[in-house]
Scaffold this active site. Structure first.
Site, PDB file in Angstrom:
ATOM      1  N   ASN B 136       0.795  -1.096   0.065  1.00 25.13           N
ATOM      2  CA  ASN B 136      -0.171   0.006  -0.024  1.00 25.13           C
ATOM      3  C   ASN B 136       0.913   1.142  -0.076  1.00 25.13           C
ATOM      4  OD1 ASN B 136      -1.707   2.156   0.550  1.00 25.13           O
ATOM      5  ND2 ASN B 136      -2.910   0.987   2.068  1.00 25.13           N
ATOM      6  N   CYS B 139      -2.223   5.147   0.237  1.00 24.59           N
ATOM      7  CA  CYS B 139      -3.283   5.751   1.094  1.00 24.59           C
ATOM      8  C   CYS B 139      -2.930   7.286   1.178  1.00 24.59           C
ATOM      9  CB  CYS B 139      -3.062   4.964   2.219  1.00 24.59           C
ATOM     10  SG  CYS B 139      -4.407   5.568   3.491  1.00 24.59           S
TER      11      CYS B 139
END
Lengths: 445, 440
Positions: B136, B139
């Protein structure tokens, strides 16, 4: 035994109080906020919109609907009232299916127009308990007399007040509103809306209303002329056409407009006398309003008889379907021959008619319909117009500015030539006459 | 029915519809029901490192943009990565994967940009039997302020470094999730590739403030009078995502880099479009958050029907098929001449084409007194605006003019040959223009 729908003759309390309440509730429940947004989202915001063209008061419909969709319903109401100060009542009583909603391109596309009338009601209802959105211009010192506190007279008064003139309205009755108050089916204007609207309209100030002041006796055109700079006549149609059929004079052969007034003014609908068998003769909105309300009051058999075909009926298809959905039977192509009965009406004999190129002929075939009450709704006539005014087709002749053959007198609404006998056309004529009067008075300096 | 089985970087799934790493994939209870509902794979909501659990706000986490009839077209969120203990998540992942061996189970990860942190988490994730990991790097709120998420994704060197660690310390396939909050999506994609990534997934959410409360003058969603930017997703972001997917798919450098397409996929058609532009599969979040897990049934049936109708038997027949047609502006054929044509039978006479053309474009549509709208070919530049504003589908169309006919607007003959801007006589830089500056 209490009365019910089968009780013979003419009587009251055929239904329970809750039946009356249900039957005479709002024809269309007001839109909720969400329903209004959903309905507003369907508007395409057409260029030079056909709905606007179809509106006798030329309300900017795409604009007011867009204002609703952006959460500014009060601005939408102002857009409506700018053109039509009785936009609230028109939202309830306009035959939208033959006006704006007929023009709506979504009617063309899908057979389902944007709910313009209901959206208009949504916007205007919100303004009724808010401060009046218009204010008077500086006092001009000019005085205008208006005869008739119906839609035409009130719209005229309001626009004149906006222009700073002092207005006095004279009305024959004890209440204002004209046909909005006395002549429209109760389920189209619930909760005393006609009076609410009159009070709201008058709150602009500068308008005095004198009730119980009919034209003719102590009040004459000459008196009015002496005290005012201009006169507007919005006196409506006070007379009713005769059937010209044998037996018309019998008891319980009544004018539909009187019946509708009784229903509207009844404080308890259970006390309104209604027959088991009711016959309504005519094919307009008045006939539908009388027939439907007869049924809603508990008449067992209500028959509406019109002398021409369905397509010629002046009541819209929506109105006809409303009537049949409530249980009214509509008979087309039949004309009354005689009312039978010993003193009071018991039945009406009708002849079938043939419409050949617009010319009606009765056939020799006849049929009978039982009738405890017969309501005549075959048109109204001008009654009590001042002497000396030129008439045309039984109405006061006016030019494009609403001016009569007397340069100091204007007229509008049902009493004058040019309208469609609709609230909305009366409002348009009153408004436009006010602008013409204003122009005349201010030009005189 | 067409076979929707998909093999993405060696990870097989019954269909190409995966749930993206997001609130719906935060726990076993949800993921089991998602698989039962028909989702082909799940990217488990991002795990952080061992330690005190993540803390979320206790006020509104989401904001929305609506279309007509309160249809949600854009969603913004300020939720952080999973706020549940690492061990609990790992146990649940293991249990679900054991019971659904044929479904794809990917674990999203976000730990500090330190080698030890990644070295610590990778083996414990691998131990669950998960099929792969997704990094990730996208974000945009909260975690980015702490040097993670988009803060990594905006620095290609970090992407490359962390990806390399993951490939070094794990046998699992590595998908690098990219943030769109950059200027050129090819840079982070190339960095991921250099680091050894097996695939990239994109787009993560876009920095956004959905609305401002005009009574309190606070951005929404509002927490006790204040608002912070969140990450924007949902149908409204699809065009941005499609372009970014296409940029990577048609770049020579990254052309072979597998892509998992994310961004506003709400229907089978959206999914097919992402795949046509090069995505090997798609990830969905907002549609599931809005309508529930059941929406996947329409995606499955719709894609199957489409493939059957086009006699396709494998999703690979869709994947990348539109990429050769995605070009730069300068490549477009300037000799192609079209004109708008209005189908008078279909026209409902709203006049929107007239208003649009009159007030925006070229005054190429006339309106008669009885509301007949007609295109004037000598003014029409085929801009397509009338087609787009017309409420009736297929009422207005763009029709290509045949070669050899005269374009009434220019008076010139329509040429049959292809010719673009690079060779156009009006191009002051001539043939130089089609050479893009090199990166290095």
């Amino acid at each position: 035994m209490p009365n019910d729908i089968q009780t013979s003759g003419i009587t009251d309390h055929r239904l329970t109080p809750s039946d009356y309440a249900d039957n005479f509730s709002d024809l269309h429940a007001p839109l909720s906020d969400h329903e209004a947004l959903v309905a507003a989202d369907r508007c395409y915001f057409c260029h030079d919109a056909p709905c606007m063209d179809a509106c006798p008061t030329t309300i900017d419909i795409p604009l007011f609907i867009r204002q609703i969709s952006t959460g500014t319903a009060d601005s939408a109401a102002r857009t409506i009232f700018n053109q039509n100060i009785m936009g609230g009542m028109c939202a309830r009583v306009c035959p939208t299916e033959t006006l704006c909603e007929e023009g709506c391109v979504r009617e063309t596309a899908e057979g389902k127009p944007v709910l313009i009338g209901q959206l208009q009601r949504y916007a205007t209802d919100g303004m009724m308990d808010k401060p009046h959105p218009f204010s008077r211009a500086a006092d001009t010192g000019k005085k205008v007399a208006i005869v008739g506190a119906g839609p035409a007279g009130l719209a005229c008064a309001h626009r004149l007040a906006m222009n700073g003139h002092a207005v006095t309205i004279f009305d024959a009755r004890a209440k204002g509103g004209g046909l909005n108050e006395f002549g429209i089916a109760a389920y189209k204007s619930v909760d005393g809306f006609a009076q609410t609207e009159v009070e709201w309209l008058l709150s602009i100030g500068g308008i005095t209303v004198k009730y119980n002041s009919p034209l003719g006796k102590s009040l004459t055109i000459d008196n009015l002329k002496a005290d005012h700079d201009a006169i507007f006549l919005g006196i409506g149609l006070g007379g009713v056409n005769a059937l010209r059929s044998e037996g018309e004079e019998k008891n319980n052969v009544l004018d539909a407009v009187d019946f509708i007034e009784n229903v509207r003014q009844a404080s308890d609908l259970g006390t309104v006398q209604i027959g088991r068998d009711v016959v309504v003769i005519g094919g307009g909105m008045t006939a539908v309003d009388a027939a439907v309300q007869s049924k809603l009051l508990g008449a067992n058999n209500v028959t509406m008889v019109y002398r021409r075909g369905k397509d010629r009926m002046s009541a819209s298809l929506f109105e006809q379907e409303l009537a049949t959905s409530k249980g009214v039977r509509i008979i087309y192509n039949a004309a009354p021959v005689r009312v039978t009965g010993n003193g009071a009406a018991r039945a009406v004999e009708f002849a079938h008619t043939q419409d050949v190129n617009g010319k009606l002929t009765n056939s020799t075939e006849v049929f009978m319909i039982s009738a405890d009450q017969v309501f005549k709704a075959i048109g109204q006539t001008l009654n009590g117009a001042p002497d000396g005014l030129e008439l045309d087709g039984g109405k006061i002749k006016v030019n494009e500015f609403g001016q009569t053959s007397d340069a100091g007198i204007w007229a509008g609404g049902d009493c004058a030539t040019g309208g469609d006998d609709l609230t909305v056309t009366a409002v348009a004529e009153g408004r436009d006459a006010a602008e013409a009067i204003n122009k005349t008075l201010t030009a005189e300096g | 029915m067409a076979d929707l089985t998909t093999n993405f970087i060696g990870i097989k799934s019954p269909n190409p519809f995966w749930l993206a790493s997001a609130p719906p994939t935060d726990k076993e209870y949800n993921v089991r029901r998602a698989f039962e509902a028909g989702w082909g794979g799940v990217v488990w909501k991002t795990l952080g490192e061992e330690g005190p659990p993540i803390v979320n706000v206790n006020g509104p986490r989401y904001g929305a943009i609506y279309g007509g009839d309160r249809r949600l077209i854009g969603l913004n969120n300020i939720e952080l990565i999973t706020d549940r203990p690492l061990q609990q998540n790992l146990q649940e992942i293991k249990a679900v994967k054991r019971d659904y061996p044929n479904h794809a189970m990917i674990v999203s990860l976000m730990v500090p940009c330190e080698e030890e942190a990644w070295k610590a988490i990778l083996p414990v994730v691998e131990e669950t039997g998960a099929d792969g990991i997704e990094l990730n790097f996208g974000c945009p709120h909260g975690m980015a302020e702490r040097g993670m998420g988009a803060a990594v994704g905006q620095v290609p060197e970090y992407i490359e470094m962390v990806t390399r660690w993951c490939k070094q310390y794990s046998r699992m396939p590595v998908i690098v999730k990219l943030t769109p909050n950059i200027t050129d999506i090819r840079m982070p994609a190339e960095a991921a590739m250099r680091g050894g990534a097996d695939a990239v997934s994109l787009i993560n959410t876009i920095n956004s403030i959905t609305s401002v409360n005009l009574d309190t003058f606070a951005p929404e969603p509002t927490i006790d009078g204040w608002g912070a930017h969140g990450g924007y997703c949902g149908p409204a972001v699809k065009p941005i995502a499609l372009n970014m997917v296409a940029e990577i798919a048609r770049s020579e450098v990254t052309a072979d880099l597998p892509i998992s397409g994310i961004g506003g996929v709400s229907t089978w058609r959206d999914a097919a479009e992402f795949m046509a532009l090069g995505a090997g599969n798609v990830q969905v979040c907002t549609a599931a958050m809005t309508y529930g897990f059941k929406v996947v049934q329409e995606m499955i049936s719709g894609l199957s029907q489409y493939m059957d109708e086009h006699e396709m038997t494998s999703t690979s027949e869709i994947i990348g098929r539109a990429v050769p047609n995605a070009k730069d502006w300068q490549d477009l054929n300037l000799n192609y001449i079209a004109k708008a044509k209005i189908d008078q039978d279909a026209c409902i006479k709203c006049g929107r084409c007239f208003a649009a053309c009159e007030d925006t474009s070229h005054q190429a549509i006339t309106m008669s007194d009885d509301r007949v709208f007609e295109v004037q070919d000598d003014e029409c530049v085929a801009c397509n605006l009338c087609v787009l504003v017309c409420p009736v589908e297929n009422c207005i169309s763009m029709e290509a003019q045949a070669a050899g006919t005269i374009d009434e607007r220019t008076g010139k003959v329509v040429e049959a040959d292809y010719a673009n801007w690079t060779t156009h006589p009006n191009n002051p830089t001539g043939a130089m223009c089609n050479v893009l500056p090199d990166d290095d």
